[in-house]
Design a protein around this motif. Structure first.
Motif, PDB file in Angstrom:
ATOM      1  N   LEU A   1      47.334  21.258  53.899  1.00  0.00           N
ATOM      2  CA  LEU A   1      46.090  20.602  54.341  1.00  0.00           C
ATOM      3  C   LEU A   1      46.269  20.153  55.793  1.00  0.00           C
ATOM      4  CD1 LEU A   1      43.319  19.165  54.025  1.00  0.00           C
ATOM      5  CD2 LEU A   1      44.561  17.212  53.030  1.00  0.00           C
ATOM      6  N   VAL A   2      45.353  20.577  56.670  1.00  0.00           N
ATOM      7  CA  VAL A   2      45.363  20.114  58.064  1.00  0.00           C
ATOM      8  C   VAL A   2      44.109  19.270  58.271  1.00  0.00           C
ATOM      9  CG1 VAL A   2      45.404  20.767  60.502  1.00  0.00           C
ATOM     10  CG2 VAL A   2      46.527  22.235  58.800  1.00  0.00           C
ATOM     11  N   THR A   3      44.281  17.975  58.464  1.00  0.00           N
ATOM     12  CA  THR A   3      43.102  17.135  58.732  1.00  0.00           C
ATOM     13  C   THR A   3      42.645  17.397  60.173  1.00  0.00           C
ATOM     14  OG1 THR A   3      44.343  15.195  59.535  1.00  0.00           O
ATOM     15  CG2 THR A   3      43.975  15.350  57.143  1.00  0.00           C
ATOM     16  N   GLY A   4      41.335  17.396  60.381  1.00  0.00           N
ATOM     17  CA  GLY A   4      40.823  17.714  61.718  1.00  0.00           C
ATOM     18  C   GLY A   4      41.157  19.141  62.122  1.00  0.00           C
ATOM     19  N   GLY A   5      41.239  20.036  61.140  1.00  0.00           N
ATOM     20  CA  GLY A   5      41.682  21.416  61.415  1.00  0.00           C
ATOM     21  C   GLY A   5      40.576  22.340  61.907  1.00  0.00           C
ATOM     22  N   GLY A   6      39.371  21.807  62.086  1.00  0.00           N
ATOM     23  CA  GLY A   6      38.271  22.660  62.539  1.00  0.00           C
ATOM     24  C   GLY A   6      38.262  22.903  64.033  1.00  0.00           C
TER      25      GLY A   6
ATOM     26  N   ASP B   1      29.574  22.071  59.542  1.00  0.00           N
ATOM     27  CA  ASP B   1      29.222  23.321  60.228  1.00  0.00           C
ATOM     28  C   ASP B   1      30.407  23.825  61.057  1.00  0.00           C
ATOM     29  OD1 ASP B   1      28.884  21.014  61.794  1.00  0.00           O
ATOM     30  OD2 ASP B   1      27.464  21.976  63.140  1.00  0.00           O
ATOM     31  N   VAL B   2      31.133  22.905  61.673  1.00  0.00           N
ATOM     32  CA  VAL B   2      32.295  23.287  62.486  1.00  0.00           C
ATOM     33  C   VAL B   2      33.387  23.888  61.590  1.00  0.00           C
ATOM     34  CG1 VAL B   2      34.180  22.351  63.913  1.00  0.00           C
ATOM     35  CG2 VAL B   2      31.830  21.576  64.288  1.00  0.00           C
ATOM     36  N   LEU B   3      33.627  23.258  60.466  1.00  0.00           N
ATOM     37  CA  LEU B   3      34.673  23.739  59.545  1.00  0.00           C
ATOM     38  C   LEU B   3      34.323  25.124  59.011  1.00  0.00           C
ATOM     39  CD1 LEU B   3      35.070  20.402  57.552  1.00  0.00           C
ATOM     40  CD2 LEU B   3      36.740  21.353  59.159  1.00  0.00           C
ATOM     41  N   ALA B   4      33.054  25.280  58.607  1.00  0.00           N
ATOM     42  CA  ALA B   4      32.614  26.560  58.031  1.00  0.00           C
ATOM     43  C   ALA B   4      32.740  27.677  59.060  1.00  0.00           C
ATOM     44  CB  ALA B   4      31.174  26.439  57.539  1.00  0.00           C
ATOM     45  N   GLN B   5      32.354  27.357  60.290  1.00  0.00           N
ATOM     46  CA  GLN B   5      32.421  28.391  61.334  1.00  0.00           C
ATOM     47  C   GLN B   5      33.866  28.775  61.649  1.00  0.00           C
ATOM     48  OE1 GLN B   5      30.163  27.576  64.914  1.00  0.00           O
ATOM     49  NE2 GLN B   5      31.040  29.376  65.906  1.00  0.00           N
ATOM     50  N   THR B   6      34.719  27.773  61.705  1.00  0.00           N
ATOM     51  CA  THR B   6      36.148  28.062  61.966  1.00  0.00           C
ATOM     52  C   THR B   6      36.697  28.984  60.881  1.00  0.00           C
ATOM     53  OG1 THR B   6      36.516  26.001  63.141  1.00  0.00           O
ATOM     54  CG2 THR B   6      38.440  26.998  62.135  1.00  0.00           C
TER      55      THR B   6
ATOM     56  N   ILE C   1      41.375  23.116  55.630  1.00  0.00           N
ATOM     57  CA  ILE C   1      41.109  22.217  56.758  1.00  0.00           C
ATOM     58  C   ILE C   1      40.017  21.229  56.360  1.00  0.00           C
ATOM     59  CG2 ILE C   1      41.844  23.855  58.552  1.00  0.00           C
ATOM     60  CD1 ILE C   1      38.895  24.561  59.050  1.00  0.00           C
ATOM     61  N   CYS C   2      40.082  20.021  56.933  1.00  0.00           N
ATOM     62  CA  CYS C   2      39.019  19.056  56.619  1.00  0.00           C
ATOM     63  C   CYS C   2      38.557  18.377  57.908  1.00  0.00           C
ATOM     64  CB  CYS C   2      39.475  18.020  55.588  1.00  0.00           C
ATOM     65  SG  CYS C   2      40.490  16.700  56.264  1.00  0.00           S
TER      66      CYS C   2
ATOM     67  N   ASN D   1      38.937  33.917  58.989  1.00  0.00           N
ATOM     68  CA  ASN D   1      39.116  34.799  57.827  1.00  0.00           C
ATOM     69  C   ASN D   1      38.671  36.233  58.109  1.00  0.00           C
ATOM     70  OD1 ASN D   1      40.248  32.862  56.131  1.00  0.00           O
ATOM     71  ND2 ASN D   1      38.239  32.061  55.533  1.00  0.00           N
ATOM     72  N   ALA D   2      37.744  36.373  59.074  1.00  0.00           N
ATOM     73  CA  ALA D   2      37.241  37.725  59.387  1.00  0.00           C
ATOM     74  C   ALA D   2      38.290  38.553  60.130  1.00  0.00           C
ATOM     75  CB  ALA D   2      35.980  37.609  60.235  1.00  0.00           C
ATOM     76  N   ARG D   3      39.306  37.872  60.653  1.00  0.00           N
ATOM     77  CA  ARG D   3      40.255  38.521  61.556  1.00  0.00           C
ATOM     78  C   ARG D   3      41.207  39.497  60.867  1.00  0.00           C
ATOM     79  NH1 ARG D   3      42.240  33.715  64.796  1.00  0.00           N
ATOM     80  NH2 ARG D   3      40.149  33.481  65.646  1.00  0.00           N
ATOM     81  N   ASP D   4      41.714  39.109  59.690  1.00  0.00           N
ATOM     82  CA  ASP D   4      42.713  39.934  59.004  1.00  0.00           C
ATOM     83  C   ASP D   4      42.732  39.539  57.533  1.00  0.00           C
ATOM     84  OD1 ASP D   4      44.234  37.536  58.748  1.00  0.00           O
ATOM     85  OD2 ASP D   4      44.966  37.830  60.788  1.00  0.00           O
ATOM     86  N   ASP D   5      43.678  40.082  56.785  1.00  0.00           N
ATOM     87  CA  ASP D   5      43.675  39.770  55.347  1.00  0.00           C
ATOM     88  C   ASP D   5      44.790  38.787  54.952  1.00  0.00           C
ATOM     89  OD1 ASP D   5      45.731  41.453  55.705  1.00  0.00           O
ATOM     90  OD2 ASP D   5      45.047  43.008  54.296  1.00  0.00           O
ATOM     91  N   ALA D   6      45.163  37.940  55.882  1.00  0.00           N
ATOM     92  CA  ALA D   6      46.081  36.838  55.533  1.00  0.00           C
ATOM     93  C   ALA D   6      45.356  35.935  54.533  1.00  0.00           C
ATOM     94  CB  ALA D   6      46.452  36.070  56.797  1.00  0.00           C
ATOM     95  N   PRO D   7      46.069  35.029  53.839  1.00  0.00           N
ATOM     96  CA  PRO D   7      45.415  34.197  52.813  1.00  0.00           C
ATOM     97  C   PRO D   7      44.173  33.503  53.364  1.00  0.00           C
ATOM     98  CG  PRO D   7      47.782  33.829  52.811  1.00  0.00           C
ATOM     99  CD  PRO D   7      47.496  34.717  53.981  1.00  0.00           C
ATOM    100  N   GLU D   8      43.159  33.353  52.499  1.00  0.00           N
ATOM    101  CA  GLU D   8      41.889  32.776  52.935  1.00  0.00           C
ATOM    102  C   GLU D   8      42.063  31.298  53.352  1.00  0.00           C
ATOM    103  OE1 GLU D   8      38.869  32.571  49.954  1.00  0.00           O
ATOM    104  OE2 GLU D   8      37.285  32.308  51.454  1.00  0.00           O
ATOM    105  N   MET D   9      41.489  30.968  54.499  1.00  0.00           N
ATOM    106  CA  MET D   9      41.472  29.556  54.906  1.00  0.00           C
ATOM    107  C   MET D   9      40.204  28.933  54.319  1.00  0.00           C
ATOM    108  SD  MET D   9      41.338  27.870  58.712  1.00  0.00           S
ATOM    109  CE  MET D   9      42.766  28.677  59.369  1.00  0.00           C
ATOM    110  N   THR D  10      40.329  27.745  53.723  1.00  0.00           N
ATOM    111  CA  THR D  10      39.166  27.099  53.114  1.00  0.00           C
ATOM    112  C   THR D  10      38.962  25.723  53.754  1.00  0.00           C
ATOM    113  OG1 THR D  10      40.562  26.203  51.353  1.00  0.00           O
ATOM    114  CG2 THR D  10      39.438  28.291  50.894  1.00  0.00           C
ATOM    115  N   TRP D  11      37.806  25.102  53.484  1.00  0.00           N
ATOM    116  CA  TRP D  11      37.536  23.810  54.116  1.00  0.00           C
ATOM    117  C   TRP D  11      36.930  22.830  53.123  1.00  0.00           C
ATOM    118  CZ3 TRP D  11      32.431  22.175  54.158  1.00  0.00           C
ATOM    119  CH2 TRP D  11      31.443  23.162  53.986  1.00  0.00           C
ATOM    120  N   LYS D  12      37.102  21.537  53.432  1.00  0.00           N
ATOM    121  CA  LYS D  12      36.487  20.451  52.670  1.00  0.00           C
ATOM    122  C   LYS D  12      35.907  19.469  53.673  1.00  0.00           C
ATOM    123  CE  LYS D  12      38.611  21.276  48.510  1.00  0.00           C
ATOM    124  NZ  LYS D  12      37.928  22.452  47.998  1.00  0.00           N
ATOM    125  N   GLY D  13      34.653  19.156  53.523  1.00  0.00           N
ATOM    126  CA  GLY D  13      34.070  18.103  54.349  1.00  0.00           C
ATOM    127  C   GLY D  13      34.624  16.764  53.871  1.00  0.00           C
TER     128      GLY D  13
END
Ligand SMILES: CCCCCCCCCCC/C=C/C(=O)SCCNC(=O)CCNC(=O)[C@H](O)C(C)(C)COP(=O)(O)OP(=O)(O)OC[C@H]1O[C@@H](n2cnc3c(N)ncnc32)[C@H](O)[C@@H]1OP(=O)(O)O
Ligand SMILES: NC(=O)C1=CN([C@@H]2O[C@H](COP(=O)(O)OP(=O)(O)OC[C@H]3O[C@@H](n4cnc5c(N)ncnc54)[C@H](OP(=O)(O)O)[C@@H]3O)[C@@H](O)[C@H]2O)C=CC1
Length: 280
Positions: A13-18, A44-49, A38-39, A54-66
């Motif tokens: 978990l990375v806080t302020g990871g957006g 909107d910032v988290l979702a966009q990040t 990331i939280c 995630n669109a870049r490659d097939d490394a594990p999916e990055m997810t977010w929590k507001g």
């Protein structure tokens, strides 16, 4: 620099990871195989990040929590949700708030705004994770991003200096208290690393940015990958015996300010020649 699977199997978990350094760390952890959450407050910032990364490659999916980490209940809910599909392995306390101000002009709300994020929020997230690690007998790792004025203090950023000193005290206290349970806590103290969030709030005039970035022995600002490489090491098992430590990454900036004669770097060759003993 590292093997591609350095962080494989780790949930981080990375806080302020957006944004800013948090985003750079989150991206690097993901590239090395971590499942990163990331939280932050702005969804909107988290979702966009996450979408961009995630669109870049097939490394594990990055997810977010507001989540507003100043809100202990919101932190509880976020941490519960993260644990629902297995324990977290690593917490990176990166979220922060800061601005420059003459201290005698600070309102009580201004003090609370920074302490609420950096001191209270960071401790809420750390304690929420630590409780679960202890209860589940799960090894944990906490990395907090502080700053070199956490131990020197600094004029004009008083609430931030107080709060970062508190986070450093938390790191050292819990490193001892929780170490026997396999939980490590360390910190990174960065010097200047250009980010929109910091520069918008801390650079009073554009021309001062360049001066600030060069007021260290290396005469440049830090590069994000220099900090993220250090963070990858500290959250990996390779640093398993590092506990309660703060690693400064500032090009020598704070030491330059400390040595009484360091300002002599301003002397010219002529000045040095003039003070040499005269040979008879
Ligand atoms: C010279 C060159 C320097 C280069 C820089 C080098 C870097 C060196 C190392 C620095 C180390 C640390 C860095 C960082 O932490 S950078 C992180 C920066 N990012 C952020 O701050 C992101 C999040 N920040 C915020 O959300 C806001 O800035 C804030 C912290 C203020 C919190 O927002 P919130 O919405 O909660 O707060 P309000 O806007 O409602 O304000 C609350 C009260 O605070 C007063 N306030 C706000 N800003 C200021 C200001 N600039 N000066 C004085 N007072 C301020 C505001 O007025 C409210 O009080 P009142 O109700 O009494 O008016
Ligand atoms: N850049 C630099 O030179 C230096 C930075 N640092 C430290 O590095 C870290 C990152 O800073 P930087 O990347 O520059 O700045 P940013 O402004 O980009 O990052 C701060 C992040 O914290 C999040 N945040 C703020 N308040 C909260 C909250 N209440 N709850 C959840 N998230 C929150 C913000 O998201 P949102 O607003 O959406 O909540 C944002 O993503 C900070 O700890 C900072 O103190 C230390 C020394 C130097």
């Amino acid at each position: 620099m590292y093997k591609d699977d350095l962080l494989a199997g780790k949930k981080v978990l990375v806080t302020g990871g957006g944004t800013g350094l948090g985003r750079s760390m989150a991206e690097h952890f993901r590239r090395l195989g971590a499942a990163v959450v990331i939280c932050g407050r702005r969804q909107d910032v988290l979702a966009q990040t996450c979408e961009e990364v995630n669109a870049r490659d097939d490394a594990p999916e990055m997810t977010w929590k507001g989540c507003d980490i100043r809100d202990a209940q919101a932190v509880h809910d976020m941490v519960e949700a993260i644990w629902s599909d297995g324990p977290l392995d690593v917490l990176v306390n990166n979220a922060a708030g800061n601005f420059i101000s003459r201290s005698h002009e600070l309102s009580s709300r201004a003090v609370d705004a920074v302490l609420g994020i950096v001191l209270h929020g960071t401790s809420y997230v750390t304690l929420a994770c630590g409780k679960r690690w202890l209860a589940g007998e799960h090894a944990g790792n906490v990395l907090s991003i502080v700053t070199s004025y956490a131990w020197t203090g600094s004029a004009y950023v008083l609430p931030s200096a107080m709060a970062k000193a508190g986070v450093l005290a938390m790191t050292r206290s819990l490193a001892v208290e929780w170490g026997p349970h396999g939980i490590r806590l360390n910190a990174i103290a960065p010097g200047p690393f250009p980010t929109k969030g910091a520069w918008e709030r801390l650079v009073p005039r554009p021309e001062l940015a360049e001066r600030f970035e060069q007021k260290n022995p290396l005469r440049r600002a830090g590069r994000h990958e220099e900090l993220t490489n250090l963070a990858c090491y500290l959250i990996s098992d390779q640093s398993g015996y590092v506990n309660g430590e703060v690693v400064t990454i500032d090009g020598g900036e704070w030491l330059q300010g400390a040595g009484q004669f360091n300002f002599l770097s301003e002397m010219t060759d002529g000045d040095w020649e003039a003070i040499k003993p005269k040979k008879k």
